[in-house]
Design an enzyme around this catalytic site. Structure first.
Site, mmCIF file in Angstrom:
data_model
loop_
_atom_site.group_PDB
_atom_site.id
_atom_site.type_symbol
_atom_site.label_atom_id
_atom_site.label_comp_id
_atom_site.label_asym_id
_atom_site.label_seq_id
_atom_site.Cartn_x
_atom_site.Cartn_y
_atom_site.Cartn_z
ATOM 1 N N ASP A 1 7.744 2.097 0.181
ATOM 2 C CA ASP A 1 8.260 1.396 1.340
ATOM 3 C C ASP A 1 9.446 1.944 2.149
ATOM 4 O OD1 ASP A 1 7.162 -0.859 -0.589
ATOM 5 O OD2 ASP A 1 6.951 -1.853 1.266
ATOM 6 N N GLN B 1 -0.113 -8.707 -6.111
ATOM 7 C CA GLN B 1 -0.662 -7.679 -5.159
ATOM 8 C C GLN B 1 -1.574 -6.868 -6.165
ATOM 9 O OE1 GLN B 1 2.512 -8.521 -4.828
ATOM 10 N NE2 GLN B 1 3.427 -7.991 -2.698
ATOM 11 N N ARG C 1 0.845 -7.701 4.869
ATOM 12 C CA ARG C 1 1.802 -6.950 4.018
ATOM 13 C C ARG C 1 1.479 -5.559 3.598
ATOM 14 N NH1 ARG C 1 -1.325 -5.394 0.529
ATOM 15 N NH2 ARG C 1 0.650 -4.274 -0.443
HETATM 16 C C1 LIG Z 1 1.389 1.518 1.281
HETATM 17 S S1 LIG Z 1 2.259 -0.168 1.022
HETATM 18 C C2 LIG Z 1 3.573 0.184 0.450
HETATM 19 C C3 LIG Z 1 4.120 -0.918 -0.482
HETATM 20 O O1 LIG Z 1 4.179 -2.199 0.286
HETATM 21 C C4 LIG Z 1 4.129 -3.309 -0.794
HETATM 22 O O2 LIG Z 1 5.104 -4.259 -0.507
HETATM 23 P P1 LIG Z 1 4.593 -5.663 -0.165
HETATM 24 O O3 LIG Z 1 3.135 -6.097 -0.681
HETATM 25 O O4 LIG Z 1 5.843 -6.400 -0.531
HETATM 26 O O5 LIG Z 1 4.429 -5.434 1.151
HETATM 27 C C5 LIG Z 1 4.111 -2.372 -1.961
HETATM 28 O O6 LIG Z 1 5.421 -2.078 -2.280
HETATM 29 C C6 LIG Z 1 3.563 -1.133 -1.660
HETATM 30 O O7 LIG Z 1 3.556 -0.175 -2.629
#
Ligand SMILES: CSC[C@H]1O[C@H](OP(=O)(O)O)[C@H](O)[C@@H]1O
Length: 370
Positions: free
Chosen positions: A240, A199, A47
Site C-alpha cells: 500500500d 480478502q 479496495r
Molecule cells: C495491490 S493492492 C495492495 C494492498 O491493498 C490491500 O488492502 P485493502 O484490502 O485494505 O485495500 C492489501 O493490503 C493489498 O496487498
C-alpha cells in the site's frame, strides 16, 4: 473464467464491484457523485491500493460539473477516505495537475459557463481513463518481471488480495502468479484467509480459482506450520505504501509472514507499481496506518463472535522493514537489497532498471572522481 472488472465507467457514472459480497454475489454499486465514491472507498466496496486511486480519479470526474470548486471539494473529501495507500494521493495529485493544466490551457479563472465545465469533465475523464489504462500496462510489466522469480514448480503463499480486484488490472502479486502459470510453470498457491475482512479467502482464492489456478486457503495462524513442513517456496504480497528506504506497508499480517520467512529462509517479495513508492517518507515509521471499526474484528462472516464490552485494536496494515524484503517487483524491474534512496528515486521516476543501474554507476564514478 476471468475476474469481473472491479471498476467500470459507463454512461457518465462509475460502477464499482461490491467486493464485500464476493464470492457469493456479483453486484455493482452505481456512483453518481464523488461522495458516493468516497463512501464506497471507506466501506471497502472498492479496495486495494491501485483500485482506490483509480476509483478516486473517476470520483473527481463526477465532481467536474461543479466546476473548479466541485473538483477541489472532491479532492479534499476523497483524500480523507483511507490514509495508508499512497496510490490514492498519487491519483488525486494527477487529477489536480490535470485541472491546473486545463485551466492554464483554457485561460479561464473560475468561469461558471457550462461549456467550460463540460470541457473540464471531458479532460478529467481522459486523465482518469489514462490512470486506469496505464495501470494495466504497468501490471503486465510487473507480472513479466516477477514471474522470472518463480521456479518451474513452486508453492507460493500470498496474503490479502493483490490481484485484479485490488488493481483494475491483472494484479500485482497475483498478476505474477497468473503470468507464471500462463508461461507453463507449475504454480500452487496458498492464500492466507486474512482476518478480519478475509480478502485472501474471499477474494484472492476466488480470483485465482476463476483463473484455473491450484489454490488452497489457510488460516493466518497456519502459515508457520506450512513453512516448517516445506510447503512454501516463496511469499509474494502487494503493498500500500513503500517508503524511500524500502520499508513496506501492507495488509496486517504481512509483517508476520516476513518474520516467518526470515526464520525459515524463504524469499519474501513485494510487488507494487511505482505509484506505491513514497519518496517523501524517510522510512516506514512515517507511514500512516489506518485503524478501522472494532465491529470488523468482533464479527466473522457477519456473525458476532465476542462481546461488545471487550476492547478491540484493528490496524488494517503493518510495516515490514526493508531488510526483510528480498526484492521489490516493479514495472521497471526487480529492486534488490540494499534499497538505496537513489535507486527508489529513479524507480519512482519510472526509469527502466538498466538505466537506473547505469545512473548508479555514473553517480558512483562521479563521486570517486570528486
Ligand atoms: C495491490 S493492492 C495492495 C494492498 O491493498 C490491500 O488492502 P485493502 O484490502 O485494505 O485495500 C492489501 O493490503 C493489498 O496487498
Amino acid at each position: 473464467m476471468s475476474t469481473p472488472e472491479p471498476i467500470k465507467w459507463k454512461n457518465g457514472s462509475l460502477y464499482l464491484l461490491d467486493q464485500r459480497k464476493i464470492p457469493f454475489e456479483i453486484s455493482y454499486v452505481k456512483c453518481v457523485n464523488y461522495i458516493d465514491v468516497a463512501e464506497a472507498i471507506e466501506d471497502m466496496i472498492v479496495r486495494g491500493a491501485p483500485a482506490i486511486g483509480i476509483a478516486a480519479g473517476y470520483g473527481v470526474v463526477l465532481a467536474a460539473e461543479g466546476g473548479i470548486c466541485g473538483v477541489q471539494s472532491a479532492i479534499e473529501r476523497l483524500s480523507k477516505t483511507r490514509p495508508t495507500a499512497v496510490n490514492l494521493f498519487w491519483a488525486l495529485k494527477k487529477m489536480e495537475e490535470a485541472t491546473a493544466s486545463f485551466l492554464k490551457a483554457t485561460d479561464c479563472k473560475y468561469s461558471s459557463s457550462e461549456s467550460v465545465e463540460a470541457k473540464l469533465k471531458d479532460y478529467l475523464l481522459e486523465t482518469a481513463n489514462k490512470i486506469h489504462q496505464e495501470e494495466i500496462q504497468i501490471e503486465n510489466l510487473i507480472a513479466f518481471y516477477g514471474q522470472r522469480l518463480l521456479p518451474e514448480r513452486c508453492n507460493v503463499l500470498t496474503h490479502c488480495n493483490a490481484g485484479s480486484l485490488a488493481t483494475g488490472a491483472v494484479g500485482t502479486a497475483l498478476g505474477i502468479i497468473k503470468m507464471g502459470k500462463a508461461m507453463g510453470k507449475d504454480v500452487r498457491v496458498y492464500c492466507d484467509e486474512t482476518r478480519p475482512l478475509l480478502q485472501g479467502a474471499r477474494l484472492s482464492a476466488w480470483e485465482l480459482w476463476m483463473e484455473g489456478l491450484d489454490v488452497t486457503v489457510i488460516c493466518d495462524n497456519m502459515a508457520a506450520f506450512l513453512m516448517k513442513k516445506g510447503g512454501v517456496d516463496l511469499v509474494i504480497v502487494g503493498a500500500d505504501r513503500i517508503a524511500s528506504n524500502g520499508d513496506t506497508a501492507n495488509k496486517i499480517g504481512t509483517y508476520n509472514l516476513a518474520l516467518l520467512c526470515r526464520h525459515h529462509g524463504i524469499p519474501f517479495y513485494v510487488a507494487a507499481p511505482r505509484s506505491t513508492i513514497d519518496m517523501d517518507l524517510v522510512d516506514g515509521e512515517a507511514i500512516p496506518i489506518e485503524e478501522r471499526r472494532p465491529e470488523e474484528v468482533r464479527s466473522f462472516g457477519g456473525a458476532k463472535i465476542f462481546l461488545d464490552d471487550i476492547s478491540v485494536w484493528n490496524p488494517a496494515f503493518d510495516i515490514t522493514p526493508n531488510d526483510m524484503v528480498s526484492g521489490i517487483i516493479t514495472e521497471v524491474g526487480i529492486l534488490e537489497k540494499p534499497y538505496k534512496r537513489s535507486i527508489l528515486e529513479a524507480a519512482s521516476k519510472s526509469l527502466c532498471l538498466e538505466e537506473i543501474k547505469k545512473s548508479e554507476e555514473s553517480i558512483g564514478k562521479w563521486r570517486k572522481g570528486r
